[in-house]
Design a protein around this motif. Sequence first.
Motif, PDB file in Angstrom:
ATOM      1  N   GLY A  29      74.986-112.407 -30.839  1.00 23.13           N
ATOM      2  CA  GLY A  29      75.502-113.472 -31.698  1.00 23.13           C
ATOM      3  C   GLY A  29      76.689-114.197 -31.055  1.00 23.13           C
ATOM      4  N   ILE A  32      75.365-116.659 -28.716  1.00 22.89           N
ATOM      5  CA  ILE A  32      74.800-117.809 -29.445  1.00 22.89           C
ATOM      6  C   ILE A  32      75.937-118.734 -29.894  1.00 22.89           C
ATOM      7  N   ASP A  33      77.013-118.115 -30.411  1.00 23.60           N
ATOM      8  CA  ASP A  33      78.184-118.912 -30.841  1.00 23.60           C
ATOM      9  C   ASP A  33      78.717-119.761 -29.689  1.00 23.60           C
ATOM     10  N   GLU A  36      75.316-122.274 -28.308  1.00 27.25           N
ATOM     11  CA  GLU A  36      74.386-123.065 -29.128  1.00 27.25           C
ATOM     12  C   GLU A  36      74.692-124.563 -29.080  1.00 27.25           C
ATOM     13  N   VAL A  57      66.056-125.030 -28.114  1.00 30.07           N
ATOM     14  CA  VAL A  57      67.230-124.156 -27.976  1.00 30.07           C
ATOM     15  C   VAL A  57      66.899-122.744 -28.470  1.00 30.07           C
ATOM     16  N   GLN A  58      66.134-122.664 -29.554  1.00 28.29           N
ATOM     17  CA  GLN A  58      65.742-121.345 -30.068  1.00 28.29           C
ATOM     18  C   GLN A  58      64.932-120.574 -29.018  1.00 28.29           C
ATOM     19  N   PHE A  61      67.196-119.199 -26.295  1.00 24.16           N
ATOM     20  CA  PHE A  61      67.907-117.955 -26.646  1.00 24.16           C
ATOM     21  C   PHE A  61      66.959-116.753 -26.669  1.00 24.16           C
ATOM     22  N   ILE A  62      65.747-116.966 -27.184  1.00 22.37           N
ATOM     23  CA  ILE A  62      64.789-115.849 -27.230  1.00 22.37           C
ATOM     24  C   ILE A  62      64.435-115.411 -25.799  1.00 22.37           C
ATOM     25  N   TYR A  65      67.291-113.529 -24.292  1.00 25.08           N
ATOM     26  CA  TYR A  65      67.381-112.149 -24.765  1.00 25.08           C
ATOM     27  C   TYR A  65      66.334-111.259 -24.094  1.00 25.08           C
ATOM     28  N   THR A  66      65.093-111.733 -24.072  1.00 20.88           N
ATOM     29  CA  THR A  66      64.027-110.876 -23.507  1.00 20.88           C
ATOM     30  C   THR A  66      64.226-110.625 -22.003  1.00 20.88           C
TER      31      THR A  66
END
Lengths: 193, 264
Positions: A29, A32-33, A36, A57-58, A61-62, A65-66
């Motif tokens: 998070g 992301i902050d 984003e 953008v989503q 981030f995914i 992460y992966t």
Amino acid sequence: MITNEAPRVVRTDEEIVISIIQGNKDDFGLLIDRYEEKLTRYVRRFTQKTDDVSDIVQVVFIKAYTNLQSFDTDRSFNSWIYRIAHNESVTHLKKKGGEKVSFIDFDIFFPHPFAEESSDDKALAREQEELLEASLKDLSPKYREVLVLYYFDELSYQEIGDVLHIPTATVGVRIKRGKEALKKLLATNHYQP
Amino acid sequence: MNSLKTKILETVQKNNIRMIPKWKFVLYSSLGIIGTFFIFVLAVFLFSLTLFLLSRYGFMYMPFFGFMATLRALDALPQLLLGCSIILLIIVEALTRYYTFSFKRPLLLMLLLITGGALVISYGISESPIHERMRDYARDHHLGIVSKAYERPRHFKDRGNLDVLRGEVISASSSQIAIQLFDGKVILARASTTRLTKDLPALGEDVVFLGDFVEDIFEIVDIHDVPKMFFRNGPPHQGGKPSMYPNDGRKDFGRIRNATTSVK
């Protein structure tokens, strides 16, 4: 006033990444902050689209992460996540087919002398931010992206080279040519500085 | 909390998306490096085979005989081998651009480095005994395709009258000589002019001949020595003796009379 509270240490992106890999998923998070807004602006300016920006953008981030375990914490996380955003934006542009994104680029073929911009140039551009933003849509994606990364996202030549996978000297050449193209556009639109 | 952050964190917490384990990245990058290395080795092998064939059958020395002869040499290029090795080198270049050390340098520099490196290594291999041993092994073990790869490159006779032969003189008289080619075939040759008759090479010399076949005999138009180059006379462990020509032809002089001219 003197307090006994220890000063809050701001963790670097790389330290946060290590913490996430160790199992503190919530720390994602924090990343992301931090990114984003930046990535949303970058994707919007680069793709010149408004509808699909949050979706892109989503996905960024995914994917970040992966693939987090592939990130080398000795390197810059900033460049790494921007690289993912660049790839997603290019994929999006190709999918939509609105703009031509070329595979072969002769700028990266030949060696160029290295010449970094002065900070004055950068400051000057900041004053003209609105004007620059309005003209971006008329530039080719190749020059648009490098100008966005340099003037709006304030990435260094080195970082831009890492994001676009091009030599640092080529970044300078693209910025120079991008500015020249922009000047021509402004002259056509009868803008006088 | 904003919606994007909430959405992503919820997905992460529910394990709907998982981190790819580090060993997978290590495995993929190792496979990538090994694959790139093997493609490079294959390209170098094909390059070296091309140089080897051009050198052993004399086509590489055509420029000694002038411009027209050089043009003829282009006909003899094993184009398939050359094409494959160039394509493979481009693949290697494309693969190495994924690594940081590579994309930070201009593409032209990387292409020159990879191609130049491949050429230097290929030349070293082509002048070492590796291909000769492979040729012998393929011949002894009846490996048809491999043996075929070591045959004289096909050339297009109808495009001109010039031909080239490289070989060792295994028998010589005042008017005729017998040349043993790299693939063991023996060719009878004679000088086309009286002046050349005086210049005919001596027994055991390794020479390149320019000329043309008249029936079964090769009419020599010009002669040139093979320049001394790295390993040309065999590697040091063989005492520097010529090793590239099979010995059987030298022993059996009777074969000269029934010499085949299948190189035509």
